[in-house]
Design a protein around this motif. Structure first.
Motif, PDB file in Angstrom:
ATOM      1  N   VAL A 196      18.994  14.056  -1.669  1.00  0.00           N
ATOM      2  CA  VAL A 196      17.563  13.946  -1.386  1.00  0.00           C
ATOM      3  C   VAL A 196      16.936  12.781  -2.135  1.00  0.00           C
ATOM      4  O   VAL A 196      16.080  12.070  -1.593  1.00  0.00           O
ATOM      5  CB  VAL A 196      16.852  15.270  -1.754  1.00  0.00           C
ATOM      6  N   ASN A 197      17.362  12.549  -3.378  1.00  0.00           N
ATOM      7  CA  ASN A 197      16.723  11.525  -4.205  1.00  0.00           C
ATOM      8  C   ASN A 197      17.434  10.194  -4.183  1.00  0.00           C
ATOM      9  O   ASN A 197      16.943   9.217  -4.730  1.00  0.00           O
ATOM     10  CB  ASN A 197      16.636  12.001  -5.662  1.00  0.00           C
ATOM     11  N   HIS A 253      18.129  18.383   8.544  1.00  0.00           N
ATOM     12  CA  HIS A 253      17.265  17.255   8.151  1.00  0.00           C
ATOM     13  C   HIS A 253      17.977  16.216   7.291  1.00  0.00           C
ATOM     14  O   HIS A 253      17.510  15.079   7.196  1.00  0.00           O
ATOM     15  CB  HIS A 253      16.040  17.778   7.405  1.00  0.00           C
ATOM     16  N   PHE A 254      19.085  16.598   6.639  1.00  0.00           N
ATOM     17  CA  PHE A 254      19.771  15.656   5.746  1.00  0.00           C
ATOM     18  C   PHE A 254      21.266  15.537   6.067  1.00  0.00           C
ATOM     19  O   PHE A 254      21.987  14.846   5.352  1.00  0.00           O
ATOM     20  CB  PHE A 254      19.620  16.103   4.286  1.00  0.00           C
ATOM     21  N   LYS A 292      15.299   9.852   9.597  1.00  0.00           N
ATOM     22  CA  LYS A 292      14.804  10.062   8.244  1.00  0.00           C
ATOM     23  C   LYS A 292      14.163  11.441   8.142  1.00  0.00           C
ATOM     24  O   LYS A 292      13.368  11.832   8.995  1.00  0.00           O
ATOM     25  CB  LYS A 292      13.781   8.986   7.880  1.00  0.00           C
ATOM     26  N   ALA A 293      14.527  12.177   7.125  1.00  0.00           N
ATOM     27  CA  ALA A 293      13.968  13.520   6.932  1.00  0.00           C
ATOM     28  C   ALA A 293      12.479  13.432   6.620  1.00  0.00           C
ATOM     29  O   ALA A 293      12.039  12.530   5.899  1.00  0.00           O
ATOM     30  CB  ALA A 293      14.698  14.236   5.802  1.00  0.00           C
ATOM     31  N   ASP A 335       8.982  13.918   4.787  1.00  0.00           N
ATOM     32  CA  ASP A 335       8.714  14.002   3.354  1.00  0.00           C
ATOM     33  C   ASP A 335       8.503  15.439   2.891  1.00  0.00           C
ATOM     34  O   ASP A 335       8.828  15.784   1.758  1.00  0.00           O
ATOM     35  CB  ASP A 335       7.477  13.164   3.004  1.00  0.00           C
ATOM     36  N   TYR A 349      10.046  18.067   3.808  1.00  0.00           N
ATOM     37  CA  TYR A 349      11.338  18.701   3.554  1.00  0.00           C
ATOM     38  C   TYR A 349      12.006  18.096   2.319  1.00  0.00           C
ATOM     39  O   TYR A 349      12.718  18.788   1.586  1.00  0.00           O
ATOM     40  CB  TYR A 349      12.248  18.572   4.775  1.00  0.00           C
ATOM     41  N   LYS A 350      11.765  16.828   2.091  1.00  0.00           N
ATOM     42  CA  LYS A 350      12.288  16.222   0.872  1.00  0.00           C
ATOM     43  C   LYS A 350      11.690  16.902  -0.353  1.00  0.00           C
ATOM     44  O   LYS A 350      12.407  17.264  -1.287  1.00  0.00           O
ATOM     45  CB  LYS A 350      11.974  14.722   0.856  1.00  0.00           C
ATOM     46  N   ARG A 351      10.369  17.110  -0.336  1.00  0.00           N
ATOM     47  CA  ARG A 351       9.727  17.776  -1.468  1.00  0.00           C
ATOM     48  C   ARG A 351      10.185  19.223  -1.589  1.00  0.00           C
ATOM     49  O   ARG A 351      10.317  19.761  -2.687  1.00  0.00           O
ATOM     50  CB  ARG A 351       8.206  17.696  -1.320  1.00  0.00           C
TER      51      ARG A 351
END
Length: 851
Positions: A453-454, A528-529, A539-540, A542, A544-546
């Motif tokens: 994710v990061n 998503h990833f 691109k996932a 944001d 879902y990233k958080r």
């Protein structure tokens, strides 16, 4: 193809008929003038997203707009609509004209048909010279979303970007200008690839006491606070007008006494012998010689003298007296700006030289210090450590440790912070550390998710042996291919390419490990990833990233969702509709991802997402239940808790250094099974997983400063002196001993570790409390998850804008005025000096509230 200025500006306001009875503020006439002006297109009220607007300031006295700009946001929480504006006329009690207009006409004027973009050029006007344009941008901050993160940036000049750029939040230098410059080039020059190329503009010391010990004075009656710091709630005092010339003779009267250290003051005896002696009364511009009638005291070395309160005079020792004005003058000086006693004495010397006919000089610094501290002890400065708006127990509290410290050699045994347990304290023999409070206890799984994710962006990469069309820009540049004939070893790659490859390899591993933790979570992550998203270049979102950053956080699940938030989540999983989703504002990552899915999937939610919500709920309830097991909730003590007053005078001064505006309701419990319960956070590094480092709290030769509690209106609710070093125990103990029930929100620069500290000891008391880091300190917490930051909650609940997270820092900035003076005072004087400063600080704010 060029972009005209018309394409950059919002559409003009549509004509409409007012079909509802509008709600109006207190000043209805001013509000209606504003509405008329907006509808006539004389005022800017611009929608830049479906729930974000930019408005001009409004001058209700002149009935016209100001050359200022503000943002306003509307939001839906459950069944209610809320409107929050950043203009100074908007506060928690009253709405501004912008909020009222949006409340009354928002549905008709501004439909919800757009979404928030990154930088918005919302106004573009040709200047008088017909060459330059004045451009207005609404720009987000890189580390803050929502209303609090929006700022206004202006550019005046030619379309080549060489003119004057200003950020209305930070006029000097900030990153907002560079971001807006890039957006300007993209829009005005029609260059989608344009980017800004310009610069962004414990040692042991002997404990000592002064020979005088206590500032005792002949005057002993309570004095009123300075008239410029008085409050309506103060008792009714008889105020003596300023005196130009004191009486030449000051006689004894009923109530006259001695300033000796006897427990009870020895009063004037009308039948005994008296005598007269000469004394000096110091005024603002000169001193006066007077005669004072005195009587011998049984202490044998002092005299009974007149109190002089009814004359506006303070009698220190029957030889040196001061008018109330001059003592209040110093209070005004040092609470306004940094004014040590020595500097103020020099000022008074010069003033005396200017005003006096003869050669007069002011008293010595030592005499004046003694007089002022004795006078401060008599002044009524009570009832001011409580906000008239927040009430006796504020819902939102801001805590801050301040390096306001005196020398360790002045440290006395009388100092008694709330961190000390008493013989009557509750003993918590069953309290133990609870492991595995994280949502994902498995460390390798968390690291894999965080790497995916990061990590750096992954561009489409062909599987082994397959070459995709257009794959010349592959993430991995195999420049050394063929160097190893057998191909047994991976070619040496550049550092960036190596990181991308490692992240790519982590994707299937993360999906597999998450399947063992929670299968729906694994499927959601893969959607998503996963590898398929990588190959397709998707691109996932944001949100879902958080979400996965928070799920893989190295902190307790209760930081993400406390007790009250879990109750709201329980309602949602029983009935997963949009209304219940918007009520999840205390779990921002879930609130955002659920609203995102409702808005983008036709009102339907992925089944896996609902299952993940159930998993979070079950894990949170399990951790909370384990913490609460066999722990009886804290209750207020029956009857008053014995407490030494912060300042008590008997044979010796006993100042505990603990002064709060609310009474003590219980003692700090003891936790014998917690090995590190009352130990200091070692070396100032408070928490191994948090990179925030506090070196200045361990300044050599000084005590640990003070811990202050503030409300959102910057009112100090109290403080206590810290003998050695600030720690989580200071905030925990103050809350437990002073608050009958825990506040809803605790803002602290070390909240990421304060939350687990409090929940381990008193889970029932703090179950519904949010522990969050303020905006000012959040940048230093690089390893903390989003749930630890107040700005995360502000992004979904704009009402939290009214929480002045800088209250502690503002107070700290004010307290810096007395840091130098306190550093060389004794413990007793340091406490009085601090208490008077904070009382005056509070009183000025309360007076400014006009209530």
């Amino acid at each position: 193809m060029g972009t005209s200025s018309a394409d950059l500006l919002p559409a003009t306001f549509p004509a409409f008929a007012i079909s509802q009875t509008p709600s109006t503020p207190k000043h209805e006439i001013d509000y209606m003038e504003y509405v008329d002006s907006v509808l006539a297109d004389n005022e800017a009220f611009i929608q830049i997203a479906k729930n974000m607007f930019v408005v001009n300031g409004w001058d209700d006295k002149k009935g016209r707009s100001k050359n200022t700009w503000y943002h306003i946001q509307r939001s839906t929480i459950g069944r209610e609509y809320f409107y929050v504006c950043t203009c100074p006329n908007s506060n928690q009690d009253d709405s501004c004209v912008h909020e009222y207009l949006l409340k009354n006409y928002g549905d008709e004027l501004f439909p919800n048909d757009s979404d928030l973009s990154e930088v918005i050029l919302f106004s573009r006007q040709l200047e008088m010279n017909e060459l330059d344009y004045l451009n207005y941008f609404s720009c987000p901050s890189p580390n803050m979303r929502g209303l609090r993160g929006r700022v206004i940036v202006t550019y005046t000049g030619l379309d080549d970007g060489s003119g004057l750029w200003k950020c209305l939040k930070d006029p000097l230098a900030c990153g907002h200008k560079g971001v807006c410059r890039s957006k300007f080039f993209q829009l005005v020059q029609s260059n989608p690839d344009a980017a800004d190329s310009g610069g962004v503009d414990n040692e042991t010391f002997p404990k000592i006491r002064n020979a005088s010990g206590v500032e005792r004075s002949v005057s002993y009656r309570q004095r009123p606070p300075p008239i410029w710091a008085s409050l309506p709630s103060d008792p009714l005092f008889e105020r003596i007008p300023p005196i130009k010339f004191p009486p030449r003779y000051l006689p004894l009267s009923e109530g006259s006494s001695c300033c000796c250290r006897a427990t009870d003051r020895l009063a004037f005896r009308s039948g005994d012998t008296t005598k007269e002696q000469t004394a000096i009364v110091y005024g603002l511009t000169e001193f006066f010689a007077v005669t004072v009638q005195v009587q011998s005291c049984s202490c044998k070395y002092r005299f009974i003298g007149p109190d002089c309160a009814n004359l506006g005079i303070f009698n220190l020792n029957n030889k040196v007296l001061f008018t109330h004005e001059i003592l209040d003058e110093y209070t005004s000086a040092y609470t306004t700006s940094e004014t040590p006693f020595s500097a103020w004495i020099v000022t008074m010397e010069r003033r005396y030289t200017f005003h006096s006919v003869g050669a007069q000089s002011f008293c010595s610094p030592a005499i004046f210090r003694s007089a002022w501290f004795a006078y401060a002890r008599l002044q009524y400065l009570d009832g001011d450590m409580q906000c008239v708006k927040c009430g006796p127990s504020p819902e939102n509290t801001i805590w801050d440790g301040v390096t306001l410290a005196f020398n360790k050699k002045h440290l006395l045994p009388s100092l008694e912070p709330p961190t000390i347990s008493q013989p009557t304290s509750i003993i918590r023999n069953t309290t133990l550390y609870v492991p595995d409070q994280k949502l994902m206890p498995d460390t390798p799984s968390r690291k894999l998710v965080q790497k995916v994710v990061n990590g750096p962006p992954i561009k489409p990469v062909a599987p082994s042996g397959v070459e995709h069309e257009g794959d010349s820009d592959s993430a991995v540049e195999d420049d050394n291919a063929g160097d190893d004939e057998g191909g047994e070893h991976r070619p040496k790659l550049p550092k960036g390419a190596q990181q991308i490859l490692e992240r790519l390899e982590a994707v299937p591993k993360a999906v597999a490990r998450l399947a063992g933790t929670n299968p729906p979570l694994s499927r959601l992550f893969d959607r998503h990833f996963g590898i398929d998203c990588v190959y397709r270049g998707i691109k996932a979102p944001d949100v879902y990233k958080r979400l996965f950053i928070q799920i893989s956080a190295e902190e307790s699940v209760l930081q993400m969702a406390n007790g009250s938030a879990l109750e709201v989540l329980q309602i949602f999983v029983k009935d997963p509709n949009r209304m219940n989703a918007t009520a999840l504002i205390d779990i921002p990552v879930l609130h955002e991802v659920l609203v995102y899915e409702f808005d983008n999937n036709g009102g339907a939610l992925p089944t896996d997402l609902i299952e993940v919500c159930i998993w979070i709920l079950e894990k949170g309830n399990a951790v909370l239940h384990t913490l609460k097991k066999d722990i009886q909730p804290l209750k207020a003590a029956e009857g008053p808790v014995q407490e030494k007053p912060w300042m008590e005078v008997s044979f010796s001064l006993y100042r505990t250094g603990c002064c709060y505006g609310m009474p003590k309701v219980r003692e700090r419990p003891a936790y014998p099974k917690l090995k590190y319960d009352t130990k200091l956070d070692a070396g100032g590094k408070r928490g191994a997983k948090c990179s925030k480092f506090y070196s200045q709290y361990g300044e050599r030769k000084l005590t640990g400063g003070i811990m202050c509690a503030w409300c959102t209106h910057s009112i100090c609710y109290g403080f206590h002196c810290i003998p050695k070093g600030e720690g989580r125990n200071d905030v925990f103990s103050a809350l437990v001993t002073r608050w009958e029930s825990a506040p809803k929100r605790v803002v602290y620069d070390f909240a990421c570790a304060l939350g687990p500290y409090c929940m381990t000891r008193e889970p029932a008391f703090f179950a519904d409390t949010q522990f969050v880091i303020d905006d000012f300190h959040s940048t230093g917490h690089s390893k903390c998850a989003p749930a630890a930051f107040l700005k995360t909650y502000c992004a979904v609940d704009p009402r939290l804008r009214y929480i002045n997270t800088s209250a502690g820092e503002c107070g700290n900035s004010g307290i810096s005025r007395i840091r130098k003076s306190v550093s060389y005072t004794s413990q007793d004087r340091a406490i009085v000096y601090t208490k008077v400063f904070l009382s005056i600080w509070n009183r000025q704010i309360i007076r400014g509230m006009g209530v």
